[in-house]
Design a protein around this motif. Sequence first.
Motif, mmCIF file in Angstrom:
data_model
loop_
_atom_site.group_PDB
_atom_site.id
_atom_site.type_symbol
_atom_site.label_atom_id
_atom_site.label_comp_id
_atom_site.label_asym_id
_atom_site.label_seq_id
_atom_site.Cartn_x
_atom_site.Cartn_y
_atom_site.Cartn_z
ATOM 1 N N ARG A 185 0.837 -1.189 0.000
ATOM 2 C CA ARG A 185 0.000 0.000 0.000
ATOM 3 C C ARG A 185 0.879 1.248 0.000
ATOM 4 N NH1 ARG A 185 -5.462 0.355 -1.144
ATOM 5 N NH2 ARG A 185 -6.570 -1.448 -0.295
ATOM 6 N N ILE A 186 0.456 2.238 -0.788
ATOM 7 C CA ILE A 186 1.212 3.494 -0.877
ATOM 8 C C ILE A 186 0.234 4.669 -0.830
ATOM 9 C CG2 ILE A 186 3.080 2.471 -2.242
ATOM 10 C CD1 ILE A 186 1.802 3.841 -4.709
ATOM 11 N N PRO A 187 0.677 5.838 -0.353
ATOM 12 C CA PRO A 187 -0.182 7.033 -0.395
ATOM 13 C C PRO A 187 -0.269 7.581 -1.820
ATOM 14 C CG PRO A 187 1.955 7.591 0.512
ATOM 15 C CD PRO A 187 1.963 6.098 0.317
ATOM 16 N N VAL A 188 -1.458 8.025 -2.191
ATOM 17 C CA VAL A 188 -1.685 8.566 -3.531
ATOM 18 C C VAL A 188 -2.280 9.960 -3.397
ATOM 19 C CG1 VAL A 188 -2.927 8.302 -5.707
ATOM 20 C CG2 VAL A 188 -2.043 6.284 -4.525
ATOM 21 N N THR A 189 -1.720 10.922 -4.138
ATOM 22 C CA THR A 189 -2.238 12.289 -4.169
ATOM 23 C C THR A 189 -2.487 12.669 -5.621
ATOM 24 O OG1 THR A 189 -0.971 12.882 -2.199
ATOM 25 C CG2 THR A 189 -1.802 14.688 -3.549
ATOM 26 N N ASP A 190 -3.763 12.675 -6.021
ATOM 27 C CA ASP A 190 -4.067 13.038 -7.406
ATOM 28 C C ASP A 190 -4.488 14.500 -7.527
ATOM 29 O OD1 ASP A 190 -6.425 12.728 -6.103
ATOM 30 O OD2 ASP A 190 -7.383 11.484 -7.632
ATOM 31 N N GLU A 191 -4.764 15.148 -6.394
ATOM 32 C CA GLU A 191 -5.053 16.576 -6.368
ATOM 33 C C GLU A 191 -4.340 17.168 -5.160
ATOM 34 O OE1 GLU A 191 -9.169 17.479 -6.429
ATOM 35 O OE2 GLU A 191 -9.575 16.368 -8.283
ATOM 36 N N PRO A 192 -3.930 18.423 -5.226
ATOM 37 C CA PRO A 192 -3.211 19.030 -4.094
ATOM 38 C C PRO A 192 -4.014 18.976 -2.799
ATOM 39 C CG PRO A 192 -3.060 20.427 -6.041
ATOM 40 C CD PRO A 192 -4.061 19.360 -6.361
ATOM 41 N N GLY A 193 -3.413 18.402 -1.764
ATOM 42 C CA GLY A 193 -4.035 18.396 -0.454
ATOM 43 C C GLY A 193 -4.875 17.186 -0.119
ATOM 44 N N THR A 224 -5.239 9.411 -0.624
ATOM 45 C CA THR A 224 -5.955 8.143 -0.717
ATOM 46 C C THR A 224 -4.951 6.997 -0.795
ATOM 47 O OG1 THR A 224 -6.051 8.296 -3.137
ATOM 48 C CG2 THR A 224 -7.934 9.175 -1.902
ATOM 49 N N PRO A 225 -5.354 5.788 -0.443
ATOM 50 C CA PRO A 225 -4.443 4.643 -0.548
ATOM 51 C C PRO A 225 -4.455 4.046 -1.944
ATOM 52 C CG PRO A 225 -6.481 3.971 0.499
ATOM 53 C CD PRO A 225 -6.606 5.446 0.246
ATOM 54 N N GLY A 226 -3.305 3.559 -2.370
ATOM 55 C CA GLY A 226 -3.194 2.878 -3.655
ATOM 56 C C GLY A 226 -2.438 1.583 -3.483
ATOM 57 N N ASN A 227 -2.457 0.768 -4.528
ATOM 58 C CA ASN A 227 -1.752 -0.514 -4.504
ATOM 59 C C ASN A 227 -0.768 -0.530 -5.677
ATOM 60 O OD1 ASN A 227 -2.623 -4.019 -4.937
ATOM 61 N ND2 ASN A 227 -1.036 -3.110 -3.681
ATOM 62 N N ALA A 228 0.511 -0.565 -5.347
ATOM 63 C CA ALA A 228 1.541 -0.524 -6.377
ATOM 64 C C ALA A 228 2.371 -1.803 -6.321
ATOM 65 C CB ALA A 228 2.438 0.703 -6.180
ATOM 66 N N GLY A 229 3.396 -1.849 -7.138
ATOM 67 C CA GLY A 229 4.277 -3.010 -7.158
ATOM 68 C C GLY A 229 4.022 -3.882 -8.365
ATOM 69 N N ARG A 251 -7.984 -3.834 -10.931
ATOM 70 C CA ARG A 251 -7.258 -4.552 -11.979
ATOM 71 C C ARG A 251 -7.075 -3.717 -13.241
ATOM 72 N NH1 ARG A 251 -4.200 -8.773 -11.610
ATOM 73 N NH2 ARG A 251 -4.931 -9.570 -13.614
ATOM 74 N N GLU A 252 -8.059 -2.876 -13.561
ATOM 75 C CA GLU A 252 -8.066 -2.236 -14.873
ATOM 76 C C GLU A 252 -7.772 -0.737 -14.853
ATOM 77 O OE1 GLU A 252 -8.238 -4.051 -17.471
ATOM 78 O OE2 GLU A 252 -8.757 -5.907 -16.443
ATOM 79 N N SER A 253 -8.010 -0.061 -13.724
ATOM 80 C CA SER A 253 -7.858 1.394 -13.719
ATOM 81 C C SER A 253 -6.474 1.799 -13.263
ATOM 82 C CB SER A 253 -8.926 2.028 -12.825
ATOM 83 O OG SER A 253 -8.751 1.614 -11.484
ATOM 84 N N ASP A 254 -6.190 3.113 -13.375
ATOM 85 C CA ASP A 254 -4.901 3.624 -12.942
ATOM 86 C C ASP A 254 -4.891 3.749 -11.426
ATOM 87 O OD1 ASP A 254 -5.344 6.874 -12.336
ATOM 88 O OD2 ASP A 254 -6.836 5.924 -13.642
ATOM 89 N N ILE A 255 -3.724 4.013 -10.866
ATOM 90 C CA ILE A 255 -3.546 4.020 -9.419
ATOM 91 C C ILE A 255 -4.342 5.127 -8.739
ATOM 92 C CG2 ILE A 255 -1.528 5.547 -9.389
ATOM 93 C CD1 ILE A 255 -0.314 3.655 -7.282
ATOM 94 N N GLN A 256 -4.630 6.217 -9.468
ATOM 95 C CA GLN A 256 -5.381 7.326 -8.888
ATOM 96 C C GLN A 256 -6.844 6.971 -8.622
ATOM 97 O OE1 GLN A 256 -3.134 7.897 -11.365
ATOM 98 N NE2 GLN A 256 -1.652 9.032 -10.120
ATOM 99 N N THR A 257 -7.396 6.056 -9.389
ATOM 100 C CA THR A 257 -8.825 5.745 -9.254
ATOM 101 C C THR A 257 -9.071 4.313 -8.772
ATOM 102 O OG1 THR A 257 -8.873 5.156 -11.610
ATOM 103 C CG2 THR A 257 -9.516 7.397 -11.018
ATOM 104 N N GLN A 258 -8.037 3.657 -8.241
ATOM 105 C CA GLN A 258 -8.218 2.293 -7.750
ATOM 106 C C GLN A 258 -9.276 2.205 -6.660
ATOM 107 O OE1 GLN A 258 -4.328 1.011 -6.512
ATOM 108 N NE2 GLN A 258 -3.813 0.121 -8.496
#
Length: 327
Positions: free
Chosen positions: A142-150, A153-158, A225-232
């Motif tokens: 799990r990683i922190p995701v910032t798609d807009e300033p401020g 949200t959590p994301g799943n990378a790797g 599975r299909e979307s980018d990390i910002q909208t997971q």
Amino acid sequence: MNSRAVVDSQASDKYLRIASISIALYDYVITLPAEWRFYRSQSSIFHLSIACILFILIRYVSIVVMLLSNYGYFATDITPEICQHYFILAPIFKVLQTMVSQVIIGFRTWNIARRNRRVGITLALLFLISVTLEWFTNMFDRIPVTDEPGNCTPGNAGKTLSAWLYYVTAMMYDLVILTISTVHLLQYDVLSNRLERVVRVLMYDGIGYLVVLTGSNVLNIVLYRESDIQTQSAGASIGYAVTWIMSQRILIHLREMQQAPHMESVVLARPAQNAKNIMSDFLSKSNLDFVTSPRSMHVNNDVELDIRVRVERSVVVDYTDESGGVA
């Protein structure tokens, strides 16, 4: 992904979150009377029933996870340093919410199975396996995701995405547990209209829970599975809302069935020789109102978590003696 697609996905994320908040808020308001009845039915604040404890947990753990998740998404003042610690809170409470929901349907199934020891052991093992897999798959990479300033949200990378496996695990647990409960419900030999309604409500609640939560879980699998990390996590809020609503609905229906008054009158209008025969006729009628399983003919009126089905009857005996007079 081009900029237009990014904008569209972010807009869809906002719509899904706003829709889930609206649905959850509406359901919270309309179930406030049911919550009050739950509290009033308790003998003491220090002696809460299992159903009441589970109701409180699913209701307010769900509120916490929805607040954490959606505040992180809509916020504009979360710094990167704060986000490094904040982002993990929503995934933690997501698993806690799922655990409470799974305990609800697990206890439900155990009681439907007449608290059979083997079924209880099987359910406990399934729960432990499921919870272990859910904690691992939901928290790994799990990683922190910032798609807009401020916001945060959590994301799943790797190289290997694992968060979507969390939803697969939850679906498999729901399917197995509700299959077990449905099989046992179908084995009940219902000999009373009152208890036939109880079994029918239990059946519909289980099927509704499975269908709605499976749909939510499939949506989240597709997004991870299909979307980018910002909208997971776009569908996560929908998942929180439907898990909350369907789980508490089961508990509310159980409490309503427990509290519903049930009075029946029986009239024995055929000749009877004496009081002993009258009592024998009454007992033979009364015994028909319990749910009995084909495998066990002993009386067992524990249908669900805290449900006791009590049938009260008023008996009117009207018979004519051999001389034609009315006794």
